[in-house]
Structure formats: structure tokens, C-alpha cells
Design an enzyme around this catalytic site. Sequence first.
Site, PDB file in Angstrom:
ATOM      1  N   GLU A  21       0.981  -1.245   0.039  1.00  0.00           N
ATOM      2  CA  GLU A  21       0.107   0.008  -0.047  1.00  0.00           C
ATOM      3  C   GLU A  21       0.991   1.369   0.162  1.00  0.00           C
ATOM      4  O   GLU A  21       0.360   2.206  -0.406  1.00  0.00           O
ATOM      5  CB  GLU A  21      -0.959   0.154   1.440  1.00  0.00           C
ATOM      6  CG  GLU A  21      -2.097  -1.097   1.251  1.00  0.00           C
ATOM      7  CD  GLU A  21      -2.810  -0.902   2.429  1.00  0.00           C
ATOM      8  OE1 GLU A  21      -3.896  -0.561   2.385  1.00  0.00           O
ATOM      9  OE2 GLU A  21      -2.469  -1.081   3.576  1.00  0.00           O
ATOM     10  N   TYR A  53     -16.762  26.377   0.528  1.00  0.00           N
ATOM     11  CA  TYR A  53     -16.736  24.821   0.465  1.00  0.00           C
ATOM     12  C   TYR A  53     -15.547  24.550  -0.561  1.00  0.00           C
ATOM     13  O   TYR A  53     -14.683  23.355  -0.325  1.00  0.00           O
ATOM     14  CB  TYR A  53     -17.834  24.053  -0.066  1.00  0.00           C
ATOM     15  CG  TYR A  53     -18.755  24.885  -1.063  1.00  0.00           C
ATOM     16  CD1 TYR A  53     -18.332  24.583  -2.400  1.00  0.00           C
ATOM     17  CD2 TYR A  53     -19.793  25.512  -0.676  1.00  0.00           C
ATOM     18  CE1 TYR A  53     -19.066  25.417  -3.338  1.00  0.00           C
ATOM     19  CE2 TYR A  53     -20.541  26.179  -1.675  1.00  0.00           C
ATOM     20  CZ  TYR A  53     -20.175  25.977  -2.864  1.00  0.00           C
ATOM     21  OH  TYR A  53     -20.932  26.269  -4.023  1.00  0.00           O
ATOM     22  N   VAL A  72      -6.835   5.628   7.965  1.00  0.00           N
ATOM     23  CA  VAL A  72      -7.903   6.626   7.823  1.00  0.00           C
ATOM     24  C   VAL A  72      -8.212   7.301   9.120  1.00  0.00           C
ATOM     25  O   VAL A  72      -8.657   8.503   8.833  1.00  0.00           O
ATOM     26  CB  VAL A  72      -9.201   6.041   7.315  1.00  0.00           C
ATOM     27  CG1 VAL A  72      -8.903   5.176   5.789  1.00  0.00           C
ATOM     28  CG2 VAL A  72      -9.817   4.693   8.190  1.00  0.00           C
ATOM     29  N   GLU A  73      -7.970   6.832  10.157  1.00  0.00           N
ATOM     30  CA  GLU A  73      -8.245   7.512  11.367  1.00  0.00           C
ATOM     31  C   GLU A  73      -7.336   8.922  11.555  1.00  0.00           C
ATOM     32  O   GLU A  73      -7.914   9.745  11.825  1.00  0.00           O
ATOM     33  CB  GLU A  73      -8.039   6.669  12.644  1.00  0.00           C
ATOM     34  CG  GLU A  73      -9.092   5.500  12.625  1.00  0.00           C
ATOM     35  CD  GLU A  73      -8.774   4.119  12.112  1.00  0.00           C
ATOM     36  OE1 GLU A  73      -9.600   3.063  12.361  1.00  0.00           O
ATOM     37  OE2 GLU A  73      -7.973   4.029  11.289  1.00  0.00           O
ATOM     38  N   LYS A  98     -12.519   4.028   2.238  1.00  0.00           N
ATOM     39  CA  LYS A  98     -11.677   3.503   1.324  1.00  0.00           C
ATOM     40  C   LYS A  98     -12.432   2.278   0.659  1.00  0.00           C
ATOM     41  O   LYS A  98     -12.657   1.279   1.053  1.00  0.00           O
ATOM     42  CB  LYS A  98     -10.383   2.451   2.033  1.00  0.00           C
ATOM     43  CG  LYS A  98      -9.359   3.371   2.688  1.00  0.00           C
ATOM     44  CD  LYS A  98      -8.338   2.732   3.334  1.00  0.00           C
ATOM     45  CE  LYS A  98      -7.517   1.972   2.199  1.00  0.00           C
ATOM     46  NZ  LYS A  98      -6.349   1.126   3.017  1.00  0.00           N
TER      47      LYS A  98
END
Length: 123
Positions: A21, A53, A72-73, A98
Site C-alpha cells: 500500500e 466549500y 484512515v483515522e 476506502k
Amino acid sequence: MDIVYVRDLRLDAHIGIYEWEKRILQKIRIDLEMAWDNRIPAASDNIKDTLNYKTAAKRVMQLVESAHYELVERLAETIAETLMQELHMPWIQVTVGKPGAVRGSSEVGVKIERGNRQWQTST
């Protein structure tokens, strides 16, 4: 509380814990919900009074492109902390997904909330 949002921001990211990865780009999907008092820009009709935005989305893109994230955290937390500090919002919800990371699932990920959801202005 009003919400300004960005949905389904799809980016290529260096993210993951495995060696393979770390050598590839993976698709991720990000949703943002951000607290803002929209009465002020509604009255002024001036973009300077908004929580822009486009500015938020561009900053997220910069954060994703600038580093490798193992989890991802970590990415979600980095996004929340950065946007709250730089754009001066009182509350944010960040979802980082993901797609295809788990066989049989369309997407896995995390959703976090930071700040005061019950924020009110003094107007």
C-alpha cells in the site's frame, strides 16, 4: 446550526499499513459537514462571509497529497484539526472511506465529529 458540506470528494491517496500500500495510490472518498452561521452570508450575499466549500475541499486535497497516512483515522483527524483551525469553524464531521478495501463491501472507513455541535452565534 447550519451546515456547509462537501460530499463524495474522490481522491488518490498514499494510505495504508502494508508495504504494497505504501508503493501505490489508492482511491479514497471524503465527506465533510461543517457548522457555519449562514444567516450572515445570506443577508450580505457576499462570498467573504461564507465558509467557502471550495477552499475547504482544496485544503483537503493538499493534505491528502502532502503525506502518506497509515490509517484512515489519522487522515480524518488531520482533516478535522486543520479545517477547524484554519477556517475557524466550531464543529466538523469528517468521513474518510476506502472503497473496495474489504471484499464484499463497497466501502469501509471512519466518521468523526469534532467541536461543539450545539454552537450558536450571539446574533
